[in-house]
Design an enzyme around this catalytic site. Sequence first.
Site, short mmCIF file in Angstrom:
data_model
loop_
_atom_site.label_atom_id
_atom_site.label_comp_id
_atom_site.label_asym_id
_atom_site.label_seq_id
_atom_site.Cartn_x
_atom_site.Cartn_y
_atom_site.Cartn_z
N ASP A 152 0.99 -1.57 0.45
CA ASP A 152 0.03 -0.27 0.05
C ASP A 152 0.54 1.47 -0.52
O ASP A 152 0.30 2.29 0.02
CB ASP A 152 -0.62 -0.05 1.56
CG ASP A 152 -1.52 -0.68 1.58
OD1 ASP A 152 -2.25 -2.08 0.23
OD2 ASP A 152 -2.79 -0.85 2.10
N ASP A 165 -14.24 34.19 -34.92
CA ASP A 165 -12.91 33.48 -35.76
C ASP A 165 -13.51 31.90 -35.06
O ASP A 165 -12.98 30.21 -35.64
CB ASP A 165 -11.19 33.35 -35.19
CG ASP A 165 -10.07 32.34 -35.75
OD1 ASP A 165 -10.25 32.20 -36.36
OD2 ASP A 165 -10.05 31.96 -34.42
N GLY A 176 -10.47 28.65 -36.68
CA GLY A 176 -11.71 28.53 -37.43
C GLY A 176 -11.27 28.46 -38.82
O GLY A 176 -11.34 27.99 -39.73
N LEU A 177 -10.30 29.58 -39.28
CA LEU A 177 -9.57 29.41 -40.13
C LEU A 177 -8.70 28.47 -40.91
O LEU A 177 -8.92 27.90 -42.61
CB LEU A 177 -8.55 30.68 -40.80
CG LEU A 177 -8.52 31.87 -41.64
CD1 LEU A 177 -9.51 32.17 -42.17
CD2 LEU A 177 -7.30 32.45 -41.37
S1 SF4 Z 1 -1.86 -6.80 -2.40
FE1 SF4 Z 1 -3.45 -5.13 -2.31
S2 SF4 Z 1 -3.74 -5.06 -0.48
FE2 SF4 Z 1 -1.87 -6.22 -0.57
S3 SF4 Z 1 0.06 -4.72 -0.20
FE3 SF4 Z 1 -0.61 -5.63 -2.46
S4 SF4 Z 1 -1.96 -3.20 -3.08
FE4 SF4 Z 1 -2.17 -3.28 -1.02
#
Ligand code: SF4
Lengths: 417, 534
Positions: free
Chosen positions: B36, B292, B427-428
């Site tokens: 994460d 324009d 436009g032109l």
């Molecule tokens: S598997 Fe999913 S929840 Fe687990 S660390 Fe990887 S991204 Fe995060």
Amino acid sequence: MAQTSTLPPVLRESGQREVFCGLTSIVWLHRRMPDAFFLVVGSRTCAHLIQSAAGVMIFAEPRFGTAILGERDLAGLADANEELDRLVGDLLARRPEIRTLFLVGSCPSEVIKLDLAKAAERINTRMQGRVRVVNYSGSGIETTFTQGEDGALTSLVPLLPSNPEPQLLIVGTLADGVEERFLSLFARMGLETVRTLPPRQSTDLPPVGPGTRLLLAQPFVADTVRALERRGAQRISAPYPLGVEGSCAWMAAAAAAFGIDPERVAAVLDPLAERGRRALEPLRRKLEGKRLFLLPDSQLEIPLARFLHRECGMELVEVGTPYLDRQLMAEELPLLPEGTQLSEGQDVEKQLERIRASRPDLVVCGMGLANPLEAEGFATKWSIELVFSPIHGCDQAADLAELFARPLNRRELLQWN
Amino acid sequence: MELTLWTYEGPPHVGAMRIAASMEGVHYVLHAPQGDTYADLLFTMIERRDRRPPVTYTTFQARDLGGDTAELVKRSIQQAVDRFKPEALLVGESCTAELIQDQPGSLACGMDLGVPVVSLELPAYSKKENWGAAETLYQLCRGLLKSQVPAPGTARPGPERWKEEKRRPRVNLLGPSLLGFRCRDDVRELRGLLADHGIDVNVVAPLGARPADLIRLPQADANLCLYPEVAGPLCSWLERNFGTPVVRTVPIGIGATAQFLRELCALLGLEPPELREADQRSRLPWYSKSVDSTYLTGKRVFIFADATHAIAAARIASRELGFTVVGLGTYSREQAREVRAAAKELGLEALISDDYLEVEQAMAEAAPELVLGTQMERHSAKRLGIPCAVISAPLHVQDVPARYAPQMGWEGANVIFDSWVHPLMMGLEEHLIGMFRHDFEFVDGHLSHLGGASAPAAQPVAAPVNEVPEVTPLSATPEGGALRWTASGEAELSRIPFFVRGKVRRNTEAYANERGVAEITEETLYEAKAHFSR
Ligand code: SF4
Ligand code: SF4
């Protein structure tokens, strides 16, 4: 390669890690096997991780996706299984080109103990051979970054046909071009039967048996090796094919395992090595004496450090690795210079303090840390690029060194007055 | 269980990170596995931040699960407090930790840390990023302001109290955050706009605020809810508890900015703004009126964004640029009602979806000439060969420009004019291209620096086309009928300028399908052309 060097005790750390989880390897695996689909069974976080790690969103319908668990799935496993079957059914109906489906476990699916092996079995029965379904875990509670590839390859091992004939099996993803180059070099040495795992088509699985000798292209495939060994294969001990020295030793070890005349091997490798070293020369001048700090990330840190020290003359301040597999590093560790400080695991805050204290010239790190370190005045190189780029082999040695020289060159180029 | 390939929003704890990272003096301890930590790169790479977001992850592993993960949480909290000395601490968990129920928030509350602790409960399996950001901002402010809430029934100071207090009126700017679209520049633009009207800024939050600033929120005479996705719940809570009135008109575009000023001035008891202000301060009105721009008339635009930017874009496109809005939608389910209303005004049904494939299909069916969307639509539009301007998060690094490029206020309107019209043709030039389309410059392969062909010796007149379509026409119409183009049809199609070819192909196929024609000849193409030009 029986040199021994003395390394101080490894610094073992168990604080906050700043490393992606194994799901990340889907980013290169799905490109390696275009007929396979990687279905993560996980959360929105998992989907977001892959998307962010991939960085680019070039495919309308990529060959990976996430089955995002909802509250209902958490309420009852029976429902979750049913839902998974339904979702896979829809997916396979929509994508008839898929030949192999990898069900990839995540932290949430592991924690709620959703049995993906059973699910794979169920779906296999239902698909009656039209698609092969396998499973592995890329969860962050069990795997780091590149280890995901190990899981994926391990899941393929039971499907490999048996064949006792002698063959060389290269284990670990290489860039296509690099792989072709190795195959043609092996052919020149007279080594004809060379196969790769992962293959380029998920259905084109290499056989395995007592005649199989394993040559590891990547240092993170420990479980795959064990599974292959159980099927009779034997591992060739060699350093990894990074840099001229590593690549030559790697190819020579393979040739030796098949009893190929060393002179014939030398005839192929010597001109390559000579040319590779010449190409490295200007880069060595750039990198020589520069101090390098590697944060743990891709698991390539030890072979990279070996290359950058021995062939490019860099000094190693600290070589971090997510985990230290002494067996798979047996040929690499003795090549590190005396006194190299290895660290295993991570405590990112403390590690950053060591960086600030030791003021290295170049830091190899993940993407989350690169800009903050640059802002503190450190030149950095993102490690993720190393798993996407063709860096293996003698011909690639200079390119590999250039990746590290570039941030230093750039700093010299920029002027503000 | 829901299959997702690309997502518009991250999980709710990423929303919480956006609040923490936008502020100063706030730290967030997140009980989460190592993977994460990828979220750091959203800030350091996409936003190009020069420091890590203020987040400590516990990065628990499988082997910790048997043991005492609660201990790990407490250790992480203590270390984060010792190291970063935050003025307020957010404590929460990501999807995985939610399952193991260590309740890090309560653990932190029982720890006597000497800093205000806000425990975040962000249900990862039902909510998403923007909700998480809004909830975090609200919980943080509530936590810091609880003790100040006046007893029910207490008289609330009115928005005109500045007169009695003999000071200038002051307002809060609520909602700007990292990873939002152009928030940094919007704040600067609005500060200027408000200053011109004699209005002070009390607090901007979360962007750049410290916890101590949040404590001053109730001192404002009004709250400006600039990004309802992030600030909506907080504004309502402040209104209910402190009686602070809210201006909910988002000042993006000429009409909305003028309306915003009128509302704000009326609320604060200030002189109404001059009607001519828009013409004096922004070039959009004149540029849009100039000859324009005639070619902009009726350009078909497809809009998909967060609610704030989708609604604003629809208003600007239809009223201020004379476009025809052919599709309007959002991924912000929390604001679906407002987007539905905006669509209804334009005689459309809003598309409320977080499935980008559904959005892409709606886009293809609407056959727009311009797409206003997020990074996702940018990619879909590229595949369909339609020019696109990004108007909303989710962003990519190129959507965080070095230059000053607000969306709000008078300068924002200028930026919008340039960035929407630029992908279309001048436009032109469109006229010239019509005249010269059989000239050598328009031979395929000479057209695009993106197309992979050799670079043209001389830049063709069409060079300003930014997003040259890498023509990848839908090979079948959405209905999926099997169509065949005859040689004469293909030949005629190839004579059509590249930038409309994809559209002509689609229209012709749609027409052929509708009529049950299986073979498309040169004649079918012209019949279709006649049909669609009616
Ligand atoms: S598997 Fe999913 S929840 Fe687990 S660390 Fe990887 S991204 Fe995060
Ligand atoms: S293709 Fe362009 S816009 Fe899309 S992710 Fe890559 S760089 Fe960003």
